[in-house]
Design an enzyme around this catalytic site. Structure first.
Site, PDB file in Angstrom:
ATOM      1  N   CYS A 293       0.835  -1.277   0.016  1.00 34.88           N
ATOM      2  CA  CYS A 293       0.125   0.184  -0.061  1.00 34.88           C
ATOM      3  C   CYS A 293       1.039   1.244   0.065  1.00 34.88           C
ATOM      4  CB  CYS A 293      -1.012  -0.065   1.035  1.00 34.88           C
ATOM      5  SG  CYS A 293      -2.239  -1.162   1.136  1.00 34.88           S
TER       6      CYS A 293
ATOM      7  N   HIS B 295      -3.349   7.320   2.108  1.00 28.18           N
ATOM      8  CA  HIS B 295      -3.805   6.118   1.251  1.00 28.18           C
ATOM      9  C   HIS B 295      -5.196   5.432   2.238  1.00 28.18           C
ATOM     10  CE1 HIS B 295      -4.120   2.094   0.444  1.00 28.18           C
ATOM     11  NE2 HIS B 295      -3.968   1.331   1.623  1.00 28.18           N
TER      12      HIS B 295
ATOM     13  N   ASN C 105     -10.132   0.133  -0.686  1.00 26.32           N
ATOM     14  CA  ASN C 105      -8.644  -0.062  -0.507  1.00 26.32           C
ATOM     15  C   ASN C 105      -8.321  -0.276  -2.018  1.00 26.32           C
ATOM     16  OD1 ASN C 105      -6.061  -0.176  -0.118  1.00 26.32           O
ATOM     17  ND2 ASN C 105      -6.323  -1.322   1.809  1.00 26.32           N
TER      18      ASN C 105
HETATM   19  O1  UT7 Z   1      -4.062  -0.969   3.299  1.00 25.25           O
HETATM   20  C1  UT7 Z   1      -3.115  -2.045   3.918  1.00 25.25           C
HETATM   21  C2  UT7 Z   1      -3.040  -1.851   5.399  1.00 25.25           C
HETATM   22  N1  UT7 Z   1      -4.287  -2.616   5.979  1.00 25.25           N
HETATM   23  C3  UT7 Z   1      -5.113  -1.719   6.711  1.00 25.25           C
HETATM   24  O2  UT7 Z   1      -4.597  -0.851   6.917  1.00 25.25           O
HETATM   25  C4  UT7 Z   1      -6.338  -2.419   7.398  1.00 25.25           C
HETATM   26  C5  UT7 Z   1      -6.215  -2.280   8.865  1.00 25.25           C
HETATM   27  N2  UT7 Z   1      -7.316  -3.023   9.835  1.00 25.25           N
HETATM   28  C6  UT7 Z   1      -8.559  -2.549   9.438  1.00 25.25           C
HETATM   29  O3  UT7 Z   1      -8.913  -1.418   8.734  1.00 25.25           O
HETATM   30  C7  UT7 Z   1      -9.582  -3.135  10.457  1.00 25.25           C
HETATM   31  O4  UT7 Z   1      -8.972  -3.824  11.457  1.00 25.25           O
HETATM   32  C8  UT7 Z   1     -10.626  -4.017   9.753  1.00 25.25           C
HETATM   33  C9  UT7 Z   1     -11.556  -3.147   8.863  1.00 25.25           C
HETATM   34  C10 UT7 Z   1      -9.983  -4.774   8.714  1.00 25.25           C
HETATM   35  C11 UT7 Z   1     -11.443  -4.765  10.934  1.00 25.25           C
HETATM   36  O5  UT7 Z   1     -12.123  -3.797  11.637  1.00 25.25           O
HETATM   37  P1  UT7 Z   1     -11.795  -3.746  13.129  1.00 25.25           P
HETATM   38  O6  UT7 Z   1     -12.690  -2.770  13.852  1.00 25.25           O
HETATM   39  O7  UT7 Z   1     -10.626  -4.331  13.559  1.00 25.25           O
HETATM   40  O8  UT7 Z   1     -12.877  -5.310  13.599  1.00 25.25           O
HETATM   41  P2  UT7 Z   1     -12.066  -6.475  14.126  1.00 25.25           P
HETATM   42  O9  UT7 Z   1     -11.096  -7.323  13.057  1.00 25.25           O
HETATM   43  O10 UT7 Z   1     -11.477  -6.258  15.512  1.00 25.25           O
HETATM   44  O11 UT7 Z   1     -13.561  -7.692  14.205  1.00 25.25           O
HETATM   45  C12 UT7 Z   1     -14.403  -7.170  15.203  1.00 25.25           C
HETATM   46  C13 UT7 Z   1     -15.584  -7.956  14.980  1.00 25.25           C
HETATM   47  C14 UT7 Z   1     -15.317  -9.386  15.160  1.00 25.25           C
HETATM   48  O12 UT7 Z   1     -16.202 -10.115  15.708  1.00 25.25           O
HETATM   49  P3  UT7 Z   1     -16.179 -10.609  17.288  1.00 25.25           P
HETATM   50  O13 UT7 Z   1     -14.741 -11.258  17.200  1.00 25.25           O
HETATM   51  O14 UT7 Z   1     -15.753  -9.295  18.216  1.00 25.25           O
HETATM   52  O15 UT7 Z   1     -17.351 -11.244  17.677  1.00 25.25           O
HETATM   53  C15 UT7 Z   1     -15.202  -9.888  13.592  1.00 25.25           C
HETATM   54  O16 UT7 Z   1     -15.346 -11.281  13.676  1.00 25.25           O
HETATM   55  O17 UT7 Z   1     -16.230  -7.557  13.851  1.00 25.25           O
HETATM   56  C16 UT7 Z   1     -16.278  -9.104  13.108  1.00 25.25           C
HETATM   57  N3  UT7 Z   1     -16.201  -8.733  11.524  1.00 25.25           N
HETATM   58  C17 UT7 Z   1     -17.192  -8.576  10.989  1.00 25.25           C
HETATM   59  N4  UT7 Z   1     -18.698  -8.388  11.102  1.00 25.25           N
HETATM   60  C18 UT7 Z   1     -19.351  -7.955   9.992  1.00 25.25           C
HETATM   61  C19 UT7 Z   1     -15.291  -8.923  10.700  1.00 25.25           C
HETATM   62  N5  UT7 Z   1     -15.379  -8.490   9.682  1.00 25.25           N
HETATM   63  C20 UT7 Z   1     -16.847  -8.143   9.642  1.00 25.25           C
HETATM   64  C21 UT7 Z   1     -17.623  -8.034   8.586  1.00 25.25           C
HETATM   65  N6  UT7 Z   1     -19.035  -7.740   8.721  1.00 25.25           N
HETATM   66  N7  UT7 Z   1     -17.189  -7.740   6.826  1.00 25.25           N
END
Ligand code: UT7
Length: 330
Positions: free
Chosen positions: A123, A264, A294
């Site tokens: 990225c 980004h 993204n």
């Molecule tokens: O561009 C390259 C670099 N990459 C990045 O900068 C990405 C960095 N990371 C992020 O942007 C975020 O971590 C994400 C958008 C990928 C995820 O958001 P988050 O707020 O960190 O969510 P999480 O991974 O902590 O998940 C929270 C909850 C989980 O459920 P439990 O374990 O709390 O029950 C996930 O299973 O949300 C759940 N979850 C979803 N729910 C509905 C994960 N994906 C989804 C989804 N829809 N698509």
């Protein structure tokens, strides 16, 4: 502590004189994703800021939209393909492992006097490529360089994994970097980092030399993005906000001096953290993640084009670009 000041041994000044972008027509909305995986529009918008992304038809390579974006950038800069000295293509989704997508784009454009190469910075690839272009121009090795960030992220996305498939989109952005007269300003300063601590959190397991393609790697969907999002998020917030503030402050500037921040587009919350660190109002921050998702190395150059089209970016503006991605790189 003595600030790390940039060395000033340049012969020439490099500036961005043209920008372009190209996106496929097909839209993948949050509503579409609701039918594919266990997710919902409200979760995606709140956690990422994304509403839709663009996807190519299968079989379209990164060079296709890359060449279209490059053409628009050259037109904007008022140069012809024959005047281009170099083409640098940051991408994690090249048309083929080899030859470089830069060769394909040069051929498509008729850039018969250019040489070029692909650059892998995930990225941050566009930012790294921009620095390469700048260095070549400042040193007098080139006068006009195309930097073409182009990605077919759909080719490495697992549409059964709700953690990652909601994030990515396809598209391309391109810029012309040229030798400019110093009074026209140009690129002032840059800071770059890599830290291999990030390898385990964000990578593609198969398709490289460690794990070449096999029936098992395909069946295991190991040719797609693997991301531990929460961990990447923490590093990204710290990295983006920190490096953005550092490059502004070490040049004796503050957020008030910045006309436009073009980050980004990985997650709206990561962008907001960097925005707050500089104290920037929303009017000074480019957001395109809602419409494109993204797009890895394409996100910044395409956002620059959107900024021009919307009248938010003009010659002489002080602009800060920033990215964070796999590696980690930032
Ligand atoms: O561009 C390259 C670099 N990459 C990045 O900068 C990405 C960095 N990371 C992020 O942007 C975020 O971590 C994400 C958008 C990928 C995820 O958001 P988050 O707020 O960190 O969510 P999480 O991974 O902590 O998940 C929270 C909850 C989980 O459920 P439990 O374990 O709390 O029950 C996930 O299973 O949300 C759940 N979850 C979803 N729910 C509905 C994960 N994906 C989804 C989804 N829809 N698509």
């Amino acid at each position: 502590m003595t600030p790390r000041l940039p060395r000033d041994r340049t012969l020439h000044t490099a500036g961005i004189t043209g920008v372009g972008m190209s996106f496929p027509e097909r839209r993948l909305t949050n509503a579409d994703l609701e039918k594919m995986v266990d997710t919902d529009d409200a979760w995606i918008v709140e956690r990422t800021g994304i509403r839709e992304r663009r996807l190519v038809e299968p079989g379209t390579g990164a060079s296709f939209h890359g060449a279209l974006a490059a053409r628009q950038a050259m037109e904007h800069a008022g140069i012809t393909a024959a005047e281009v000295d170099q083409i640098i293509v940051p991408t994690v989704t090249p048309d083929m492992v080899f030859p470089a997508t830069a060769c394909l784009i040069a051929h498509e454009l008729g850039a018969v006097n250019a040489w070029g190469y692909d650059l892998e910075g995930a990225c941050s690839g566009f930012i790294f490529a921009l620095q390469n272009a700048r260095a070549q121009i400042e040193a007098g090795h080139a006068r006009r360089i195309l930097v073409v960030g182009t990605e077919i992220m759909s080719s490495i996305t697992n549409y059964e994994d709700r953690n990652s498939c909601i994030l990515f989109g396809d598209g391309a952005g391109a810029i012309v970097v040229e030798r400019v007269e110093p009074e026209r300003l140009g690129i002032i300063d840059a800071i770059h980092h890599v830290d291999g601590v990030g390898i385990r959190f964000l990578h593609q397991k198969a398709g490289g030399s460690v794990m070449p393609a096999s029936a098992a790697t395909v069946a295991g969907k190991l040719h797609t993005v693997y991301q531990e999002g929460r961990d990447v998020y923490k590093f990204a917030v710290k990295g983006m906000a920190g490096v953005t503030a550092e490059v502004v402050e070490r040049n004796g500037l503050t957020g008030a001096d910045v006309d436009l921040f073009v980050p980004h587009q990985a997650n709206i919350r990561i962008i907001e953290a960097a925005q707050q660190r500089l104290g920037l109002p929303d009017s000074k921050v480019m957001i395109t993640i809602d419409r494109f998702g993204n797009t890895t190395s394409a996100s910044i150059p395409s956002a620059l084009r959107v900024a021009c089209d919307e009248g938010r970016l003009r010659e002489g503006h002080t602009v800060v670009l920033c990215a964070f991605g796999a590696g980690f790189t930032w």
